[in-house]
Scaffold this active site. Structure first.
Site, PDB file in Angstrom:
ATOM      1  N   GLU A   1      -9.242 -36.077  -7.590  1.00 15.96           N
ATOM      2  CA  GLU A   1      -9.868 -35.976  -8.911  1.00 15.96           C
ATOM      3  C   GLU A   1      -8.799 -35.550  -9.913  1.00 15.96           C
ATOM      4  O   GLU A   1      -8.868 -34.489 -10.521  1.00 15.96           O
ATOM      5  CB  GLU A   1     -11.028 -34.971  -8.873  1.00 15.96           C
ATOM      6  CG  GLU A   1     -11.904 -35.007 -10.120  1.00 15.96           C
ATOM      7  CD  GLU A   1     -12.914 -33.870 -10.156  1.00 15.96           C
ATOM      8  OE1 GLU A   1     -14.048 -34.111 -10.593  1.00 15.96           O
ATOM      9  OE2 GLU A   1     -12.567 -32.739  -9.760  1.00 15.96           O
TER      10      GLU A   1
ATOM     11  N   GLU B   1     -20.165 -25.578  -7.908  1.00 13.24           N
ATOM     12  CA  GLU B   1     -18.700 -25.563  -8.015  1.00 13.24           C
ATOM     13  C   GLU B   1     -18.242 -24.630  -9.137  1.00 13.24           C
ATOM     14  O   GLU B   1     -18.613 -24.831 -10.298  1.00 13.24           O
ATOM     15  CB  GLU B   1     -18.180 -26.972  -8.305  1.00 13.24           C
ATOM     16  CG  GLU B   1     -16.677 -27.038  -8.535  1.00 13.24           C
ATOM     17  CD  GLU B   1     -16.225 -28.382  -9.080  1.00 13.24           C
ATOM     18  OE1 GLU B   1     -15.016 -28.662  -9.002  1.00 13.24           O
ATOM     19  OE2 GLU B   1     -17.069 -29.134  -9.613  1.00 13.24           O
TER      20      GLU B   1
END
Length: 250
Positions: free
Chosen positions: A234, A137
């Protein structure tokens, strides 16, 4: 709409950790993720997952990551043995928790040697755990200064260099906005590589509607493109978590 997951590292933090699983289910989520589950009992977490009929979407490796240590070290030269040792420890947690996706964190590093180390460690991990779906990521340097993987084109280069069928992109809309200012454009270019999606609004990393990202449009694009993984919330709630879930379809 996509399949939504709740990141229990960010959401429902007004509750003790083990109570967050039940709260997520009651709020309407069918899956959760925990960035660093290593401070809790894997067996107890698995019990909560089963008890509340929740899928486990994601965990990060290797430990300790979010428990006071470095945020990964897969790209840090000289720490290859530590990476492999702790990766194995993380797999023991994964055997119990059964995450859909496991995110390998790169850590703080830079330069050609770090790239070579990262590729070497990813080659090892993908071969060592061929049945695991692994991700990398890009993370923006404002939130995580010095983090090695901080660009989507860089991530694509790494994925092509490793060329493993079980290594994918983890696409975070918040980081995409912070890095490029164009979530839709970043997804159009790189979304086909994604096995997992996370989101928060930007700037500020608050819930949907608190910033500048058209998250409703982004969710529609995920559907239109046939994305079949989870989209995990998130973000940092600015109130009790349930009060921030107006965006979640019932």
């Amino acid at each position: 709409m996509p399949k939504f997951a709740a990141n229990l590292t960010f959401l429902f933090t007004e509750l003790p950790f083990m109570e967050r699983f039940k709260a997520a289910k009651q709020a309407g989520f069918d899956a959760v993720e925990v960035l660093s589950p290593y401070d809790a009992s894997a067996q107890e977490m698995r019990h909560e997952l089963i008890r509340h009929d929740l899928s486990f979407a994601l965990m990060n490796v290797p430990p300790p990551n979010y428990t006071g240590g470095d945020r990964g070290f897969a790209a840090v030269p000289g720490l290859e043995d530590r990476f492999r040792r702790d990766f194995d420890r993380a797999m023991r947690f994964a055997d119990i928790l059964k995450p859909r996706v496991i995110h390998i964190m790169a850590g703080k590093a830079e330069g050609a040697e770090a790239r070579e180390t990262y590729i070497e460690n990813l080659n090892w991990a993908t071969a060592h755990a061929p049945k695991r779906r692994l991700t990398i990521e890009p993370i923006n340097p404002i939130d995580m200064p010095g983090y090695f993987l901080n660009d989507f084109d860089q991530a694509a280069d790494i994925l092509d260099a490793v060329a493993a069928p079980n290594l994918h992109l983890q696409f975070d809309a918040y980081h995409a906005q912070m890095l490029t200012g164009d979530v839709a454009g970043a997804w159009a270019k790189h979304g086909h590589r994604a096995a997992h999606v996370q989101f928060a609004d930007a700037p500020g990393r608050g819930g949907p509607g608190s910033g500048k990202i058209d998250l409703e449009g982004f969710f529609a694009t995920l559907d239109a493109d046939g994305y079949d993984g989870y989209a995990s919330a998130e973000y940092t709630p600015q109130a009790e978590t349930r009060e921030t879930l107006g965006w979640l379809p019932r």
